[in-house]
Design a protein around this motif. Structure first.
Motif, PDB file in Angstrom:
ATOM      1  N   MET A 113       0.825  -1.202   0.000  1.00 26.48           N
ATOM      2  CA  MET A 113       0.000   0.000   0.000  1.00 26.48           C
ATOM      3  C   MET A 113       0.864   1.259   0.000  1.00 26.48           C
ATOM      4  SD  MET A 113      -3.142  -1.085  -0.081  1.00 26.48           S
ATOM      5  CE  MET A 113      -2.474  -2.373  -1.160  1.00 26.48           C
ATOM      6  N   VAL A 114       1.962   1.238   0.751  1.00 24.85           N
ATOM      7  CA  VAL A 114       2.860   2.399   0.791  1.00 24.85           C
ATOM      8  C   VAL A 114       3.441   2.669  -0.594  1.00 24.85           C
ATOM      9  CG1 VAL A 114       5.034   3.279   1.707  1.00 24.85           C
ATOM     10  CG2 VAL A 114       3.431   2.140   3.228  1.00 24.85           C
ATOM     11  N   LEU A 115       3.967   1.637  -1.240  1.00 21.63           N
ATOM     12  CA  LEU A 115       4.611   1.826  -2.544  1.00 21.63           C
ATOM     13  C   LEU A 115       3.584   2.199  -3.612  1.00 21.63           C
ATOM     14  CD1 LEU A 115       7.166  -1.138  -2.548  1.00 21.63           C
ATOM     15  CD2 LEU A 115       7.436   1.177  -1.688  1.00 21.63           C
ATOM     16  N   SER A 116       2.405   1.601  -3.568  1.00 21.29           N
ATOM     17  CA  SER A 116       1.374   1.921  -4.554  1.00 21.29           C
ATOM     18  C   SER A 116       0.912   3.355  -4.414  1.00 21.29           C
ATOM     19  CB  SER A 116       0.193   0.960  -4.397  1.00 21.29           C
ATOM     20  OG  SER A 116       0.579  -0.378  -4.612  1.00 21.29           O
ATOM     21  N   GLY A 117       0.699   3.800  -3.188  1.00 22.00           N
ATOM     22  CA  GLY A 117       0.294   5.181  -2.984  1.00 22.00           C
ATOM     23  C   GLY A 117       1.351   6.156  -3.453  1.00 22.00           C
ATOM     24  N   ARG A 118       2.620   5.835  -3.229  1.00 20.77           N
ATOM     25  CA  ARG A 118       3.713   6.705  -3.650  1.00 20.77           C
ATOM     26  C   ARG A 118       3.720   6.900  -5.164  1.00 20.77           C
ATOM     27  NH1 ARG A 118       7.194  10.701  -2.086  1.00 20.77           N
ATOM     28  NH2 ARG A 118       9.242  10.491  -3.033  1.00 20.77           N
ATOM     29  N   VAL A 119       3.500   5.833  -5.908  1.00 18.07           N
ATOM     30  CA  VAL A 119       3.585   5.896  -7.363  1.00 18.07           C
ATOM     31  C   VAL A 119       2.304   6.443  -7.984  1.00 18.07           C
ATOM     32  CG1 VAL A 119       3.815   4.511  -9.463  1.00 18.07           C
ATOM     33  CG2 VAL A 119       5.278   4.042  -7.489  1.00 18.07           C
TER      34      VAL A 119
ATOM     35  N   THR B  58      -2.631   4.783   2.805  1.00 21.61           N
ATOM     36  CA  THR B  58      -2.115   4.715   1.435  1.00 21.61           C
ATOM     37  C   THR B  58      -2.036   6.099   0.806  1.00 21.61           C
ATOM     38  OG1 THR B  58      -3.235   2.565   1.297  1.00 21.61           O
ATOM     39  CG2 THR B  58      -2.377   3.488  -0.742  1.00 21.61           C
ATOM     40  N   MET B  59      -3.030   6.939   1.060  1.00 17.91           N
ATOM     41  CA  MET B  59      -3.018   8.283   0.513  1.00 17.91           C
ATOM     42  C   MET B  59      -1.870   9.101   1.090  1.00 17.91           C
ATOM     43  SD  MET B  59      -6.124  11.080   0.364  1.00 17.91           S
ATOM     44  CE  MET B  59      -6.234  11.228   2.147  1.00 17.91           C
ATOM     45  N   GLY B  60      -1.545   8.875   2.356  1.00 18.99           N
ATOM     46  CA  GLY B  60      -0.454   9.620   2.974  1.00 18.99           C
ATOM     47  C   GLY B  60       0.877   9.375   2.304  1.00 18.99           C
ATOM     48  N   ALA B  61       1.099   8.162   1.800  1.00 16.73           N
ATOM     49  CA  ALA B  61       2.355   7.877   1.106  1.00 16.73           C
ATOM     50  C   ALA B  61       2.489   8.718  -0.153  1.00 16.73           C
ATOM     51  CB  ALA B  61       2.436   6.391   0.760  1.00 16.73           C
ATOM     52  N   ALA B  62       1.360   9.018  -0.802  1.00 16.45           N
ATOM     53  CA  ALA B  62       1.394   9.836  -2.018  1.00 16.45           C
ATOM     54  C   ALA B  62       1.662  11.300  -1.717  1.00 16.45           C
ATOM     55  CB  ALA B  62       0.073   9.696  -2.769  1.00 16.45           C
ATOM     56  N   LEU B  63       1.394  11.722  -0.497  1.00 19.36           N
ATOM     57  CA  LEU B  63       1.566  13.124  -0.126  1.00 19.36           C
ATOM     58  C   LEU B  63       2.946  13.423   0.460  1.00 19.36           C
ATOM     59  CD1 LEU B  63      -1.962  13.705   1.482  1.00 19.36           C
ATOM     60  CD2 LEU B  63      -1.212  14.271  -0.834  1.00 19.36           C
TER      61      LEU B  63
END
Length: 287
Positions: free
Chosen positions: A115-121, A160-165
């Motif tokens: 989830m962390v890696l998916s949100g980041r990308v 997961t959203m936090g990883a993208a931010l």
């Protein structure tokens, strides 16, 4: 291309871009979620809220309806293409399949690193949708459907959203990016466990009185009780989840990030490259 021969930096886009209505719906659900888990600390001891504590399952059910509406609004407003839907389905199914591997074993849940890696990308919009849908699918797979599910979905969407931010999306690469994601995963794993503890702690009346919620106690006393509850019941699970997330991120992060970014490019999620000189010539021709 510019006169110096350099290209204009490529503008990053997201697989699921949140529009104004989706942001508003997400803010509403998040506010309800915060109130739903934080009411023991927000409501004074003499509040009528404490008298209706057993009505919480109905609040949870209403929150689930709102959360599903947010996901639907996010997908419909984004104009999600078939390739993005396919990627969402594959990642959600993979995450749901990973969760039972270690569920119930000292919090060893490999789903969190994915989830962390998916949100980041894939960005905050895709991240929120992916996190909530993955948790819902996992609950159906493991039979874990209950009044806790809405908060699991919401917490995983936040996670997961936090990883993208996280900062440095266009600048950090390699080991530096992996370290950032590992630190985030470690902290977010504890945050996820804390939110889930807050959702269930007020209803654990069978526990010893020195760690259970006391509706007549002042805020400092209940905070101390809650801290003792977390240390006594979930510290081992949260620590295991955090360490597994860090280990998998550092060891498998590079190939997984490359695979996700390659799939994103092939699915044409990213905006095409534009050239500054070409745009200038087209503008001059139009005049």
């Amino acid at each position: 291309m510019t006169a110096a021969g350099s290209t204009h930096p490529r503008r990053r886009t997201r697989a699921v871009r949140l529009g104004p209505r989706s942001w508003a719906a997400l803010a509403l659900v998040s506010a309800v979620g915060v109130a739903g888990v934080g009411w023991p600390f927000l409501a004074p001891p003499d509040s009528s809220v404490n008298a209706h504590a057993q009505d919480a399952p109905w609040l949870f059910a209403g929150l689930l309806v709102l959360l599903v509406a947010v996901v639907g609004a996010t997908i419909s407003e984004s104009g999600l293409g078939p390739k993005a839907v396919a990627m969402l389905g594959v990642l959600a199914a993979t995450g749901a399949a990973l969760r039972p591997i270690g569920a119930g074993t000292a919090g060893l849940e490999p789903m969190f690193f994915l989830m962390v890696l998916s949100g980041r990308v894939l960005g905050p919009g895709f991240g929120f949708v992916l996190g909530s849908v993955t948790m819902f699918a996992s609950a159906l797979l493991t039979g874990g459907v209950g009044p806790w599910l809405p908060f699991q979905m919401l917490s995983m969407g936040w996670f997961t959203m936090g990883a993208a931010l996280l900062p440095g999306a266009g600048r950090l690469h390699g080991r530096a990016e992996l370290c950032l994601l590992a630190v985030y995963g470690f902290l977010a794993a504890f945050a996820y466990g804390t939110v889930m503890n807050m959702a269930g702690w007020p209803f654990m009346s069978a526990l010893s009185s020195n760690i259970s919620f006391d509706p007549d106690a002042p805020l400092p006393a209940n905070l101390a009780r809650f801290l003792a509850y977390c240390l006594a019941t979930s510290l081992g699970w949260d620590l295991g989840r955090a360490l597994v997330t860090v280990a998998l991120t550092l060891t498998l992060g590079t190939p997984v990030l490359k695979a996700l970014r390659r799939a994103t490019r092939r699915a044409a999620f990213e905006a095409p490259v534009t050239f500054e000189e070409t745009s200038r010539l087209a503008s001059a021709h139009a005049r």
